[in-house]
Design a protein around this motif. Structure first.
Motif, PDB file in Angstrom:
ATOM      1  N   CYS A  22       0.834  -1.190   0.000  1.00 57.98           N
ATOM      2  CA  CYS A  22       0.000   0.000   0.000  1.00 57.98           C
ATOM      3  C   CYS A  22       0.878   1.252   0.000  1.00 57.98           C
ATOM      4  O   CYS A  22       1.918   1.281   0.654  1.00 57.98           O
ATOM      5  N   THR A  23       0.435   2.253  -0.729  1.00 60.03           N
ATOM      6  CA  THR A  23       1.132   3.537  -0.750  1.00 60.03           C
ATOM      7  C   THR A  23       0.140   4.639  -0.443  1.00 60.03           C
ATOM      8  O   THR A  23      -1.048   4.518  -0.719  1.00 60.03           O
ATOM      9  N   GLU A  24       0.664   5.736   0.129  1.00 64.38           N
ATOM     10  CA  GLU A  24      -0.184   6.872   0.454  1.00 64.38           C
ATOM     11  C   GLU A  24       0.142   7.995  -0.501  1.00 64.38           C
ATOM     12  O   GLU A  24       1.310   8.339  -0.703  1.00 64.38           O
ATOM     13  N   ALA A  25      -0.883   8.558  -1.112  1.00 63.35           N
ATOM     14  CA  ALA A  25      -0.710   9.701  -2.001  1.00 63.35           C
ATOM     15  C   ALA A  25      -1.893  10.626  -1.821  1.00 63.35           C
ATOM     16  O   ALA A  25      -3.041  10.201  -1.968  1.00 63.35           O
ATOM     17  N   GLU A  26      -1.632  11.855  -1.490  1.00 57.72           N
ATOM     18  CA  GLU A  26      -2.661  12.882  -1.317  1.00 57.72           C
ATOM     19  C   GLU A  26      -3.744  12.454  -0.336  1.00 57.72           C
ATOM     20  O   GLU A  26      -4.933  12.637  -0.566  1.00 57.72           O
ATOM     21  N   GLY A  27      -3.353  11.845   0.765  1.00 58.49           N
ATOM     22  CA  GLY A  27      -4.291  11.449   1.805  1.00 58.49           C
ATOM     23  C   GLY A  27      -5.083  10.196   1.506  1.00 58.49           C
ATOM     24  O   GLY A  27      -5.992   9.850   2.248  1.00 58.49           O
ATOM     25  N   THR A  28      -4.763   9.495   0.426  1.00 55.19           N
ATOM     26  CA  THR A  28      -5.469   8.273   0.048  1.00 55.19           C
ATOM     27  C   THR A  28      -4.519   7.096   0.106  1.00 55.19           C
ATOM     28  O   THR A  28      -3.404   7.157  -0.407  1.00 55.19           O
ATOM     29  N   LEU A  29      -4.946   6.036   0.746  1.00 53.65           N
ATOM     30  CA  LEU A  29      -4.158   4.818   0.840  1.00 53.65           C
ATOM     31  C   LEU A  29      -4.575   3.884  -0.291  1.00 53.65           C
ATOM     32  O   LEU A  29      -5.731   3.496  -0.402  1.00 53.65           O
ATOM     33  N   THR A  30      -3.630   3.566  -1.189  1.00 50.38           N
ATOM     34  CA  THR A  30      -3.900   2.701  -2.341  1.00 50.38           C
ATOM     35  C   THR A  30      -3.117   1.407  -2.171  1.00 50.38           C
ATOM     36  O   THR A  30      -1.906   1.444  -1.973  1.00 50.38           O
ATOM     37  N   CYS A  31      -3.807   0.284  -2.270  1.00 46.63           N
ATOM     38  CA  CYS A  31      -3.164  -1.020  -2.072  1.00 46.63           C
ATOM     39  C   CYS A  31      -3.171  -1.811  -3.371  1.00 46.63           C
ATOM     40  O   CYS A  31      -4.160  -1.828  -4.096  1.00 46.63           O
ATOM     41  N   ARG A  32      -2.045  -2.468  -3.655  1.00 43.82           N
ATOM     42  CA  ARG A  32      -1.905  -3.308  -4.849  1.00 43.82           C
ATOM     43  C   ARG A  32      -1.349  -4.667  -4.428  1.00 43.82           C
ATOM     44  O   ARG A  32      -0.594  -4.768  -3.480  1.00 43.82           O
ATOM     45  N   MET A  33      -1.717  -5.686  -5.197  1.00 42.05           N
ATOM     46  CA  MET A  33      -1.246  -7.035  -4.900  1.00 42.05           C
ATOM     47  C   MET A  33       0.260  -7.144  -5.114  1.00 42.05           C
ATOM     48  O   MET A  33       0.815  -6.482  -5.986  1.00 42.05           O
ATOM     49  N   ALA A  34       0.873  -8.034  -4.341  1.00 45.92           N
ATOM     50  CA  ALA A  34       2.290  -8.325  -4.523  1.00 45.92           C
ATOM     51  C   ALA A  34       2.461  -9.091  -5.832  1.00 45.92           C
ATOM     52  O   ALA A  34       1.512  -9.668  -6.370  1.00 45.92           O
ATOM     53  N   ALA A  35       3.686  -9.100  -6.374  1.00 40.03           N
ATOM     54  CA  ALA A  35       3.951  -9.700  -7.695  1.00 40.03           C
ATOM     55  C   ALA A  35       3.545 -11.171  -7.761  1.00 40.03           C
ATOM     56  O   ALA A  35       2.932 -11.602  -8.738  1.00 40.03           O
ATOM     57  N   ASP A  36       3.885 -11.963  -6.744  1.00 41.65           N
ATOM     58  CA  ASP A  36       3.544 -13.389  -6.794  1.00 41.65           C
ATOM     59  C   ASP A  36       2.037 -13.610  -6.694  1.00 41.65           C
ATOM     60  O   ASP A  36       1.488 -14.503  -7.326  1.00 41.65           O
ATOM     61  N   GLU A  37       1.341 -12.782  -5.937  1.00 38.04           N
ATOM     62  CA  GLU A  37      -0.112 -12.883  -5.869  1.00 38.04           C
ATOM     63  C   GLU A  37      -0.738 -12.501  -7.206  1.00 38.04           C
ATOM     64  O   GLU A  37      -1.703 -13.112  -7.646  1.00 38.04           O
ATOM     65  N   ARG A  38      -0.169 -11.487  -7.835  1.00 37.67           N
ATOM     66  CA  ARG A  38      -0.689 -11.029  -9.127  1.00 37.67           C
ATOM     67  C   ARG A  38      -0.533 -12.128 -10.181  1.00 37.67           C
ATOM     68  O   ARG A  38      -1.436 -12.357 -10.991  1.00 37.67           O
ATOM     69  N   ALA A  39       0.615 -12.810 -10.162  1.00 38.17           N
ATOM     70  CA  ALA A  39       0.841 -13.894 -11.126  1.00 38.17           C
ATOM     71  C   ALA A  39      -0.178 -15.020 -10.907  1.00 38.17           C
ATOM     72  O   ALA A  39      -0.738 -15.556 -11.860  1.00 38.17           O
ATOM     73  N   ALA A  40      -0.429 -15.367  -9.641  1.00 41.06           N
ATOM     74  CA  ALA A  40      -1.406 -16.416  -9.341  1.00 41.06           C
ATOM     75  C   ALA A  40      -2.808 -15.968  -9.754  1.00 41.06           C
ATOM     76  O   ALA A  40      -3.587 -16.751 -10.307  1.00 41.06           O
ATOM     77  N   TYR A  41      -3.120 -14.704  -9.511  1.00 43.16           N
ATOM     78  CA  TYR A  41      -4.416 -14.144  -9.895  1.00 43.16           C
ATOM     79  C   TYR A  41      -4.585 -14.187 -11.405  1.00 43.16           C
ATOM     80  O   TYR A  41      -5.622 -14.609 -11.915  1.00 43.16           O
ATOM     81  N   ASP A  42      -3.559 -13.756 -12.148  1.00 47.03           N
ATOM     82  CA  ASP A  42      -3.623 -13.760 -13.613  1.00 47.03           C
ATOM     83  C   ASP A  42      -3.763 -15.177 -14.165  1.00 47.03           C
ATOM     84  O   ASP A  42      -4.511 -15.406 -15.117  1.00 47.03           O
TER      85      ASP A  42
END
Length: 143
Positions: A52-72
């Motif tokens: 997760c990263t914070e930008a302009e007061g908003t917390l944005t979360c993205r899947m980790a690379a290995d999770e993304r590969a399994a998801y894809d």
């Protein structure tokens, strides 16, 4: 102020009171930890790790690379399955379009309907007979 309280405060301010209430319910499920590039969220039920990263007061979360590969990979598998099912349905519809039922199928359907109607009208006559027995007078035709 501890990291956990800071994160919860940030989440409550950026996403509103409803999210804060939902976060309280899910407090036992997720753990947020500060990292060099933002936050790492651990889902204690599934073991999934999200960056997760914070930008302009908003917390944005993205899947980790290995999770993304399994998801894809899972998504690709499901897409192939859907395509195969759609093909089967299309072939089934094409095969049946313009095809009329056989005489045997029609005779069987009529036989089923005939048995149903005989049983139904038998019940109607039985109920009419019960009404007549109770009053002693013939029951007028209600049709």
């Amino acid at each position: 102020m501890s990291i956990g309280k800071t994160v919860l405060t940030l989440a409550a301010l950026s996403l509103g009171a409803s999210f804060a209430m939902a976060q309280d319910v899910a407090t036992d499920r997720f753990t947020l930890e500060k990292s060099e590039s933002g936050f790492v969220r651990l889902d204690r039920q599934t073991g999934a790790v999200t960056l997760c990263t914070e930008a302009e007061g908003t917390l944005t979360c993205r899947m980790a690379a290995d999770e993304r590969a399994a998801y894809d990979a899972d998504l690709a598998r499901l897409e192939k399955r859907v395509e195969a099912l759609e093909k089967q349905v299309a072939e089934g519809i094409a095969a049946k379009s313009g095809e009329l039922p056989s005489d045997a199928e029609i005779d069987r359907s009529i036989g089923i309907m005939e048995r149903f109607m005989r049983a139904f009208f038998g019940l109607v006559q039985e109920f009419q007979g019960q009404e007549q027995d109770q009053s002693g007078d013939p029951v007028p035709d209600r049709t």
